[in-house]
Design an enzyme around this catalytic site. Structure first.
Site, PDB file in Angstrom:
ATOM      1  N   GLU A 495       4.656  28.330  20.346  1.00  0.00           N
ATOM      2  CA  GLU A 495       5.809  27.314  19.997  1.00  0.00           C
ATOM      3  C   GLU A 495       5.221  25.866  19.550  1.00  0.00           C
ATOM      4  O   GLU A 495       5.599  24.972  20.340  1.00  0.00           O
ATOM      5  CB  GLU A 495       6.764  27.252  20.895  1.00  0.00           C
ATOM      6  CG  GLU A 495       7.656  28.469  21.038  1.00  0.00           C
ATOM      7  CD  GLU A 495       8.975  28.448  21.864  1.00  0.00           C
ATOM      8  OE1 GLU A 495       9.138  27.337  22.698  1.00  0.00           O
ATOM      9  OE2 GLU A 495       9.386  29.432  22.297  1.00  0.00           O
ATOM     10  N   ASP A 537       5.684  32.017  17.586  1.00  0.00           N
ATOM     11  CA  ASP A 537       6.808  30.928  17.395  1.00  0.00           C
ATOM     12  C   ASP A 537       8.104  31.683  17.052  1.00  0.00           C
ATOM     13  O   ASP A 537       8.238  32.833  16.799  1.00  0.00           O
ATOM     14  CB  ASP A 537       6.251  30.075  16.372  1.00  0.00           C
ATOM     15  CG  ASP A 537       6.570  28.560  16.743  1.00  0.00           C
ATOM     16  OD1 ASP A 537       7.789  28.215  17.224  1.00  0.00           O
ATOM     17  OD2 ASP A 537       5.829  27.627  16.360  1.00  0.00           O
ATOM     18  N   GLU A 600       9.750  38.802  20.572  1.00  0.00           N
ATOM     19  CA  GLU A 600      10.720  38.582  21.477  1.00  0.00           C
ATOM     20  C   GLU A 600      12.401  38.922  20.991  1.00  0.00           C
ATOM     21  O   GLU A 600      12.963  38.023  20.863  1.00  0.00           O
ATOM     22  CB  GLU A 600      10.508  37.164  21.648  1.00  0.00           C
ATOM     23  CG  GLU A 600       9.534  36.673  22.554  1.00  0.00           C
ATOM     24  CD  GLU A 600       9.327  35.021  22.687  1.00  0.00           C
ATOM     25  OE1 GLU A 600      10.326  34.658  23.072  1.00  0.00           O
ATOM     26  OE2 GLU A 600       8.364  34.449  22.873  1.00  0.00           O
TER      27      GLU A 600
END
EC number: 3.2.1.8
Length: 1157
Positions: A495, A537, A600
């Site tokens: 991120e 990200d 994710e």
């Protein structure tokens, strides 16, 4: 039986007194007197010689017969004509919410049927405040006529609000199958048990099974320090009061019942006296904290007993745990002999072992991973069982983040991380490492000067700390596990981009500078050259500004020789995410020559976990995994962020994963694994009122219609897709089917399915139709069709008769479509559908979508003119008709706007007059500030994603601009001013993709965002689109007609390359110079292209400077919402057109050459 019940009550009470003492009964605890062997079906053996208590599902014939499994009688089921028909039994008032039941019956076929589908399904029909539900108890169990087959399953009752109907019925996918049933038994599964719900209370097994450390704390079973026996549990690494040992009680606690807690605690370092207590955390729609005891004083070096109790309020909980905490945030302490005594829940969670393994389904594509917590990796925990069954890759949710591995400088703790690695090795799984660098969950000391924590560390010191951390972590796993190390890749940085695509303003950036990213990769590669290294990200799957920023960053890093192997796309999406954007993002990032891993994955329900939303989620999950399979050359792993809904990181209520909070497979699981067992959601699309002409030219009125998308695969994962637009009148349902297919074959084709009365029957009725249309134009003869090929595929214009049902506004028609694609092999290689992805359209209408017959399109007008952009209402705006925002997306009142639109050759102009009594822009998110957003789709393609011509332009009341997605903001101008009632926003949006002219129709919408006094967005209202997705989807925009460009402003020397030999050359040039007619491009007029009578009428009005008038309904083939209706009215009143009595024939054609004469 009464005596047996009394004896049972006495025995239970006696046992409770022996365990708790007589004081237990103040306050009283619930005791059930149910005999758990009671059959809830009062006439399940039919030995009464009747079918008393049984009812019909549908209209089968039910009768008692002497063909029996036990006793003398059974029930014979005949006369079935539908798959759902069969005998039914009501359990309303007989079953309890949250209780589990065992279901068993014996089934035998009536002889002589020779059924090819002798299967029995047992279903529970349930209706509550959230609608109607069909819960499967047993799915398609094979039976025979040779012997009785026992059909058995389990059922747990759950519902929302009031339970209105509950009955079980026996059905078969063979609609005429006849069978006997006997010995129907439904009983509660488990008797009440009382005891300690903590399975590892003494730690004498030498392990921490069931226990974890919350936050940064680490728990370990230690020998030689114990209250009793040899072992206790030591907690270290605490950095906050709430950090401490925690035990998962999910599924073990009965809400509403009291539980007594007793444990012993000791510490050896710290103050002479410390305060310690236990707390229960219970998660429903929010996290609830229940205190077990007040802080108790504990003396150093002494074992101290702590007691307390708790009762959970009755509610549905997705997670329950008990943990021990201390007011001293760094205190290390031991606990032992931990008991939580009370009623042990009957709802112990068990996983479904008889369903396909998820990872096996995708073994030929990519590994399927899951984020885990080490506390749930003991084999007795059903979460661990679910993990082992379905996944072949793990990632640590938190245990490998910097604060977990190095909470204080130089003190590395790998206990929890190693538990995950050990589990992966034991279960033959691979792992992803997550993460070496992040701006969150990293201890403050990393960034502090060691001699003065109030000062920042130097660049050199922070780089040294970063290198030490990365080198130590990678070396630990490489050295400890050697060739067995299951970790195949690491998220080196996580991120590093903010939401606007800039480098995140983190302390890493502030202290080191932008090269901290390449330094991290260099350190990781140096520490383990064999390791795959990733940048990870979120929000890079939207094909927006952040996707482009990630592309640019990785391209730059690779060009500089940074050892980056792949991009991790977190893929935290929601049920409204756009599959086309995700596909474009994957392919864009993969074009850099790097691996793509989905790292994710979850799908936010946005607070709606209704059955309808779960089915919608299932469809998108199916589309997503079809896409992943199609992109398998790029994707090397797909990882879910959690094993089941009860452990999601998202705020409740939510259900973002494939398994629910009770670890059972959801509709999304079946949609991904075996769509034939799924239940498709029922999608809905609007057909606008109108009568388009079918012929060589596609009627211009189709420009106003929002398409539906035929992009769900039922065969293959790559092939033809389509968009479908629909219109209707009293005679026909009109369809414009635009097929994208770059492998032409005459075997390609379209199948249309129509259920005129939309009754969703499971078999065809007289009103149901199936039509076929081949690419070469052949097919069903009872519809009007016109098929043409183009560079992208082919287009079918269709008219399907519906006059027999007397259609009217708001009626629904059941509809589905199938696109068949032959890629040149002489067979259908790929099939896509709109709604029913079980692909049962040929025989079953129940999964058709809905076409809603709606009024004509929403369209506004922009007149020609050039206002000054100064935030003031100049006189030039006075002649423009306003439109208003009245479509609420969030809230139902608050800030609104009236808006006017103008245009010229360079810009679209928008004036928004906003009524808002309380102005606020305190939120860091521009979209949550008091602001106006304008959405423009210049080519009006109405795609579900943004193309290069599309834009989102946001201006707050203080004239601060922001833009969405890939909006080209070059040349955009705005001005604002405050008014007594709110504020004005005036904008000039440059034309970037079209040359505007009179009659051009663009996609357009305007949105007002309203913030409250705290900066929270409390209102969203638009002119047209009710979806809330205008920021990523243009298909719901309204329509804006450009008119009023005067004919008097002569353009000198106008000519076109393709009219040199035209008999109408002179006339065309004169009319074009006066803006009465326009070229198709700057150099091409296309004289032989036809125009409609409506388009020609609009041109004549411009020539004569006649203003349009409100349409009064003189013609049956002109509707008031048609873009040309007011022009037809003005021309009719001026005597320019007469029509043929009832019809104006607005869509009849003349050539562009003929119209100049």
């Amino acid at each position: 039986m009464m005596k047996n019940n009394v004896d049972r009550i006495v025995s239970i009470v006696t046992a409770l007194i022996m365990i708790f003492g007589a004081s237990l009964f103040s306050p009283p605890i619930r005791v059930f007197a149910d005999d758990t062997n009671i059959n809830l079906v009062s006439n399940g053996d039919f030995e009464s010689g009747t079918i008393d208590g049984w009812i019909k599902q549908g209209n089968p014939t039910l009768a008692v017969t002497t063909e029996q499994a036990i006793g003398q009688y059974s029930m014979k089921v005949t006369g079935r004509t539908q798959t759902y028909e069969g005998p039914a039994y009501s359990f309303l008032g007989k079953m309890q919410k949250g209780e589990s039941y065992s279901v068993s019956l014996k089934v035998r076929l009536v002889s002589g049927q020779n059924s090819s589908n002798p299967l029995i399904t047992v279903t529970m029909f349930r209706e509550d405040d959230n609608g109607k539900h069909y819960d499967t108890i047993v799915w398609q169990k094979q039976v025979s006529e040779d012997s009785w087959t026992t059909v058995s399953g389990t059922y747990t009752l759950d519902y929302i609000g009031t339970l209105k109907t509950l009955y079980m019925y026996v059905e078969s996918p063979d609609p005429t199958l006849e069978y006997y049933i006997d010995d129907v038994v439904v009983t509660t599964q488990n008797p009440i048990q009382v005891g300690n719900v903590i399975a590892n209370e003494t730690f004498e097994n030498g392990n921490t099974s069931g226990w974890i450390g919350t936050g940064s704390s680490v728990v370990k079973a230690v020998y030689g320090v114990a209250h009793s026996g040899d072992y206790s549990l030591l907690t270290t690494g605490r950095t906050a009061n709430w950090n401490g040992p925690s035990y998962d009680l999910t599924g073990k606690i009965v809400p509403g019942q009291q539980y007594n807690v007793d444990f012993w605690v000791k510490f050896v370092n710290g103050n002479d006296t410390e305060q310690i207590k236990a707390t229960v955390k219970a998660t429903s729609d929010k996290d609830n904290y229940i205190q077990v005891n007040d802080f108790a004083n504990v003396n150093k070096g002494e074992w101290t007993e702590i007691k307390g109790s708790f009762t959970l309020p009755v509610a549905d909980y997705s997670g329950i745990s008990i943990y021990v905490e201390s007011q001293n945030p760094t205190l290390e302490f031991y606990i032992d002999d931990f008991s939580v005594i009370g009623e042990i829940s009957n709802n112990q969670i068990t996983i479904q072992n008889d369903i396909p393994d998820l990872y096996s389904v995708f073994k030929d594509y990519f590994p399927i991973g899951v984020a885990v917590d080490p506390s749930r990796l003991n084999d007795a925990d059903p979460h661990a069982q679910l993990t082992a069954k379905h996944f072949n890759m793990l990632v640590a949710e938190n245990a490998m983040k910097p604060e977990s591995l190095q909470p204080t400088e130089g003190n590395f703790t790998f206990d929890n991380a190693d538990k995950i690695v050990d589990y992966a090795i034991a279960h033959n799984m691979k792992m992803r490492g997550h993460t070496l660098l992040w701006h969150n969950q990293v201890p403050d000391w990393f960034f502090q000067d060691p001699s003065d924590p109030s000062k920042s560390a130097s660049r050199d010191l922070l780089l040294q700390r970063l290198k030490t951390h990365i080198t130590t972590v990678l070396d630990h796993f490489k050295t400890k596990y050697g060739s067995q190390n299951p970790i195949i890749g690491w998220d080196v940085v996580n991120e590093v981009l903010d939401d606007n695509g800039n480098l995140r303003n983190s302390k890493w950036l502030q202290i080191i500078g932008p090269d901290y990213i390449e330094k991290a990769f260099e350190y990781a590669h140096e520490a383990d050259p064999s390791m795959k290294l990733f940048i990870n990200d979120y929000n890079i799957e939207n094909n927006g500004v952040k996707t482009q920023a990630m592309y640019d960053l990785v391209k730059k890093l690779k060009s500089e020789g940074v050892p980056i192997d792949g991009i991790g796309m977190q893929m935290h999406i929601n049920i409204n995410s756009n599959i086309d954007n995700i596909k474009a993002s994957i392919e864009k990032l993969a074009s850099l020559g790097v691996e793509i891993q989905v790292t994710e994955l979850d799908m936010n329900m946005n607070g709606n976990i209704s059955n309808e939303a779960l089915l919608k989620q299932a469809r998108l999950y199916k589309q997503l995994f079809d896409l992943f399979k199609a992109e398998k050359q790029y994707i090397t792993a797909v990882v879910f962020w959690g094993v089941s809904d009860d452990v999601t990181w998202l705020s409740k209520p939510n259900a973002p994963l494939l398994f629910d909070s009770k670890l059972q497979a959801k509709p999304a699981f079946w949609a991904v694994v075996d769509p034939s067992k799924a239940i498709p959601d029922i999608q809905s699309a609007k057909a606008l009122e109108g009568s388009p002409t079918i012929g060589a030219n596609v009627d211009s009125s189709w420009k106003l219609v929002k398409p539906l998308y035929v992009n769900t695969y039922v065969e293959g994962t790559v092939g033809a897709t389509a968009t479908v637009k629909s219109m209707w009148d009293t005679k026909n349902l009109y369809l414009l089917v635009q097929v994208s297919d770059n492998t032409p074959s005459n075997n390609d084709g379209i199948e249309i399915f129509v259920d005129k009365n939309d009754d969703k029957s499971t078999s065809y009725e007289t009103d149901d139709e199936r039509y076929t249309i081949k690419r070469d134009g052949t097919g069903s003869s009872d519809i009007t069709k016109y098929v043409t090929s183009n560079a992208d595929g082919y287009v079918a214009q269709l008219a399907i008769p519906i006059e027999d049902i007397s259609p009217a506004v708001n009626d629904k028609i059941g509809f589905d479509i199938r696109i068949n694609d032959d890629k040149g092999n002489g067979k259908i290689d790929a099939i896509t559908v709109w709604n029913d992805y079980t692909n049962s359209q040929n025989t079953n209408t129940s999964y058709f979508g809905d076409i809603v017959l709606s009024k004509s399109a929403q369209i506004a007008t922009a007149i020609y003119g050039t206002p000054v952009i100064d935030g003031k209402v100049d006189d030039i705006w006075n002649n423009v008709e306003p439109i208003s925002t009245n479509t609420w997306i969030l809230g139902s009142n608050g800030a609104t706007a009236t808006q006017k639109m103008m245009w010229d050759d360079k810009y679209l102009y928008v004036l928004a007059d906003v009524t808002d009594s309380n102005l606020n822009k305190s939120s860091i998110n521009p979209y949550e500030q008091d602001s106006v957003e304008v959405f423009v789709d210049q080519n009006n393609d109405k795609t579900t994603y943004y193309e290069n011509d599309d834009g989102q332009y946001r201006v707050n009341y203080d004239n601060e601009q922001s833009f969405g997605g890939s909006t080209n903001s070059n040349g955009f101008k705005s001005a604002t001013s405050l008014t007594q009632s709110g504020y004005i926003v005036e904008e000039a949006i440059p034309w970037t993709s079209i040359t505007p002219s009179n009659g051009t129709i663009i996609g357009f919408d305007l949105q007002v965002n309203n913030a409250d006094e705290n900066g929270k967005r409390t209102g969203i209202v638009t002119w047209c689109d009710p979806s809330g997705n205008s920021w990523q989807d243009t298909s719901g925009f309204g329509n804006l007609l450009l008119t009023g460009k005067p004919s008097g402003a002569l353009k000198k020397g106008v000519t076109f390359d393709d009219i040199k030999n035209s008999w109408a050359k002179d006339a065309i040039e004169v009319l074009a110079s006066r803006h009465i007619v326009e070229g198709m491009t700057d150099t091409q007029y296309e004289p032989n292209k036809t125009v409609t009578r409506a388009e020609f009428t609009a041109m004549i009005l411009r020539l004569l400077n006649i203003k349009e008038e409100q349409y009064s309904g003189e013609f049956s083939d002109v509707n008031s919402g048609d873009w040309y209706a007011n022009a037809i009215e003005a021309a009719y009143k001026a005597g320019i057109i007469e029509g043929d009595g009832k019809n104006a024939r607005p869509n009849d054609s003349i050539t562009r050459e003929e119209m100049t004469q």
